[in-house]
Scaffold this motif. Structure first.
Motif, short mmCIF file in Angstrom:
data_model
loop_
_atom_site.label_atom_id
_atom_site.label_comp_id
_atom_site.label_asym_id
_atom_site.label_seq_id
_atom_site.Cartn_x
_atom_site.Cartn_y
_atom_site.Cartn_z
N LYS A 133 0.84 -1.20 0.00
CA LYS A 133 0.00 0.00 0.00
C LYS A 133 0.88 1.25 0.00
O LYS A 133 2.08 1.20 0.30
CB LYS A 133 -0.92 0.01 1.22
N ASN B 176 -3.79 7.34 3.59
CA ASN B 176 -3.59 6.08 2.88
C ASN B 176 -4.32 6.13 1.53
O ASN B 176 -5.46 6.58 1.46
CB ASN B 176 -4.11 4.90 3.69
N CYS C 206 -6.45 4.38 -0.90
CA CYS C 206 -7.36 3.24 -0.80
C CYS C 206 -7.73 2.72 -2.18
O CYS C 206 -7.56 3.41 -3.19
CB CYS C 206 -8.62 3.64 -0.03
N THR C 207 -8.27 1.51 -2.21
CA THR C 207 -8.65 0.87 -3.47
C THR C 207 -10.10 0.43 -3.41
O THR C 207 -10.54 -0.16 -2.41
CB THR C 207 -7.76 -0.35 -3.76
N THR C 208 -10.85 0.71 -4.47
CA THR C 208 -12.24 0.26 -4.54
C THR C 208 -12.28 -1.22 -4.93
O THR C 208 -11.27 -1.76 -5.42
CB THR C 208 -13.03 1.07 -5.59
N GLU D 74 -13.25 9.85 -0.87
CA GLU D 74 -14.14 8.78 -1.33
C GLU D 74 -14.90 9.10 -2.62
O GLU D 74 -15.25 8.20 -3.37
CB GLU D 74 -15.14 8.42 -0.22
#
Length: 605
Positions: free
Chosen positions: A273, A293, A295-297, A306
């Protein structure tokens, strides 16, 4: 799936992940492609492939070798070979020796992996023990050096069961042309080297050595350090991605730049990550650092906020450079590229001419001899360990030195060796703040914060996690065997020196090991493993006591007796309960219940 290169029906042995797991042998349909080797269940009557049972990515393969047959093995299990990857060995049985040789040859041709093993186990792992060396730890380093011999010729007498159409030519592991961009200037150190100029492009001709690649510029060819370049197609990433940087180093760099909106991307404490670190001055005196961080969907897209998803990380960074979707826009790229990393050796040559070394001052006197600070060719800082004769098995060390070219930001970089004379010299990078033990006792200019202490422990755990993956056992992890650089980064040293002999490590039983850092299985039975290195994370206790001696009121004989009975070190005053629980997890009586260093590296953050 990509076009298959080869297909064959083999017998596969179960992984036997636990000592109690029953062994079984089943026929599977194996298919090899450029990307992976996969195996399937199949209908033997109809000759049709059924469901996928497992697969190994080609890039994760560390070794492909034959396996000696088990005692009294039936004829169908005489021609075994192994594919070794992160989860262990995959054992496969071919019908004939020719078919086995054909698959080993093809696997070695398609595989390109910088993380190749240096040693392997020539026999099977059965019922909790390696049949070749009787070691009882599945992750134990192999007992036989892997020979770098030419690939066997393709057998012609017998063809594999299913004829395949010829596939496209594949690049071998020895050569794979690609274009790279230099991240740093590099001045050649030996005649074999090639000069690098920052931000210029070069063509890579050969990558057979993970640390030194053969490259070409517009005029000539030579060797370059592989950690000084990045693939050209990475584009903008090379400017804002800071490799090998932790949280506190990121904060220090951002605050030194002191620009509102200054940012960088670094590796997250979670493996695989990434984190964006950002300095904001909005509403705060002097500014503060925020860490986000990436993030990944579920669909594989990346995001920081988001509502804003992107297919690639460069697209994500570009968006937030122009839009204030967080506490601040990403305004200024902050980079650590000014300081080039250590190279694995002083140029492509490994054997160093002692006439190129200048001795300046003595740094200390270790268990293996005198350590001196000096210069190589009059300009490069180095530490020179002069091995006193009789303190190690010199022939064993010279053989081991050939496979000690490990490179990690938390390992002291070994530059080379002088083995043509006596005493032997070991030449390493020089770290300005010296020994961690002395640094804990005397070198800290002010009372350290808990964040500083935790970062020291994290540095060590990450260096040891790399050794663990490489299947090295340190055998002498302790604060005295770690060094500190000018930035406060801690690096593990003296790995691979398992041939050192010294009375300091002699117990009453006559075995040689560091008693105060040793688990019961070493104290009682001399059983070393990666799990005994985990116990030696007593080093964490040393850090949080600022260099106290473990069990300082006990002698060696008393330690052997009382630790075997369950005695453990007390909780240091600077360590909270969570930190102490990490320590005690490393001191379990049962080696299998101790964590790995990879797990510790994720926990210590």
């Amino acid at each position: 799936m990509s076009d298959s290169l080869m297909e064959e029906i083999f017998i596969k042995r179960s992984q036997q992940k636990k000592k109690t797991s029953p062994l079984n042998y089943k026929e599977r349909w194996f298919i090899l492609t450029q990307e992976k080797i996969a195996y399937y269940d199949f209908d033997s009557e109809k000759g049709k492939r059924k469901g996928l049972k497992g697969a190994v990515d080609i890039e994760k393969i560390k070794c492909v070798e034959t396996v000696q047959p088990e005692p009294n093995a039936p004829q169908e299990r005489m021609y075994a070979f192994q594919i070794i990857y992160d989860e262990g060995p995959l054992y496969i049985f071919a019908k004939t020796d020719d078919i086995r040789a054909l698959w080993i040859k093809k696997l070695k041709e398609v595989r390109f992996n910088k993380d190749l093993m240096q040693k392997y186990h020539p026999c099977f792992w059965v019922d909790g023990v390696w049949l070749c060396c009787q070691q009882e730890v599945k992750q134990a380093m192999g007992c036989k050096v892997l020979e770098r011999k030419p690939l066997p010729p393709t057998p012609t007498e017998e063809k594999p069961g299913r004829p395949l159409p010829p596939g496209p030519p594949e690049p071998s592991a020895q050569s794979a042309s690609m274009t790279v961009v230099a991240e740093y200037d590099y001045v050649p150190m030996t005649p074999q080297d090639l000069e690098l100029r920052k931000d210029e492009e070069y063509t890579i001709l050969e990558r057979s050595d993970a640390n030194w690649w053969k490259a070409r510029d517009k005029y000539k060819e030579g060797y370059i350090p592989s950690n000084y370049v990045v693939e050209a197609e990475k584009g903008l990433e090379r400017f804002w991605y800071c490799k090998n940087m932790n949280r506190s180093q990121a904060e220090q760099l951002l605050k030194s730049e002191n620009k509102d909106g200054g940012f960088l991307m670094r590796d997250s404490s979670k493996a695989g990550k990434y984190t964006v670190s950002l300095l904001t001055k909005s509403g705060e005196t002097g500014g503060s650092c925020r860490h986000y961080n990436i993030c990944t969907t579920p669909q594989g897209q990346f995001y920081l906020a988001e509502k804003h998803h992107f297919n690639t990380i460069p697209e994500l960074i570009n968006y937030h450079q122009h839009n204030a979707a967080m506490v601040s826009r990403l305004k200024h790229i902050v980079s650590n590229r000014a300081q080039p990393p250590s190279t694995a050796g002083l140029g492509y040559v490994w054997e160093i001419d002692p006439r190129d070394l200048t001795f300046i001052k003595e740094l200390g006197n270790g268990q293996f001899g005198v350590v001196k600070y000096g210069k190589w060719q009059g300009q490069h800082d180095v530490a020179i360990k002069m091995i006193k004769e009789g303190s190690m098995s010199e022939d064993d060390f010279i053989e081991e030195a050939k496979i000690m070219k490990l490179r990690h930001e938390n390992l002291v970089q070994l530059y080379g060796v002088c083995t043509k004379q006596r005493p032997i010299y070991i030449v390493t990078e020089f770290l300005a703040n010296g020994c961690l033990l002395t640094y804990l006792k005397e070198g800290l200019k002010q009372h350290p914060t808990t964040v500083q202490l935790l970062e020291m422990c994290k540095d060590v755990s990450e260096g040891m996690a790399y050794l663990e993956v490489q299947q090295y056992i340190h055998r002498d992890l302790a604060a005295r065997n770690c060094l500190v650089d000018s930035n406060g980064t801690v690096k593990v040293t003296d790995f691979g020196l398992s041939y050192v002999l010294d009375d300091e490590y002699t117990s009453s039983a006559g075995s040689k090991f560091p008693v105060r850092w040793s688990p019961p299985e070493v104290l009682l039975y001399c059983k070393f493993s990666s799990k005994s290195d985990i116990w030696a994370y007593v080093l964490m206790w040393e850090v949080y006591t600022l260099g106290k001696l473990p069990y300082e009121r006990l002698n060696n004989t008393e330690i052997v007796d009382q630790v075997s009975r369950g005695l453990r070190l007390f909780r240091p005053q600077l360590a909270n309960e969570k930190i102490y629980s990490i320590m005690t997890s490393c001191w379990s009586d049962k080696a299998d219940e101790r964590p790995t260093f990879q797990e510790l590296a994720l926990t210590v953050q």
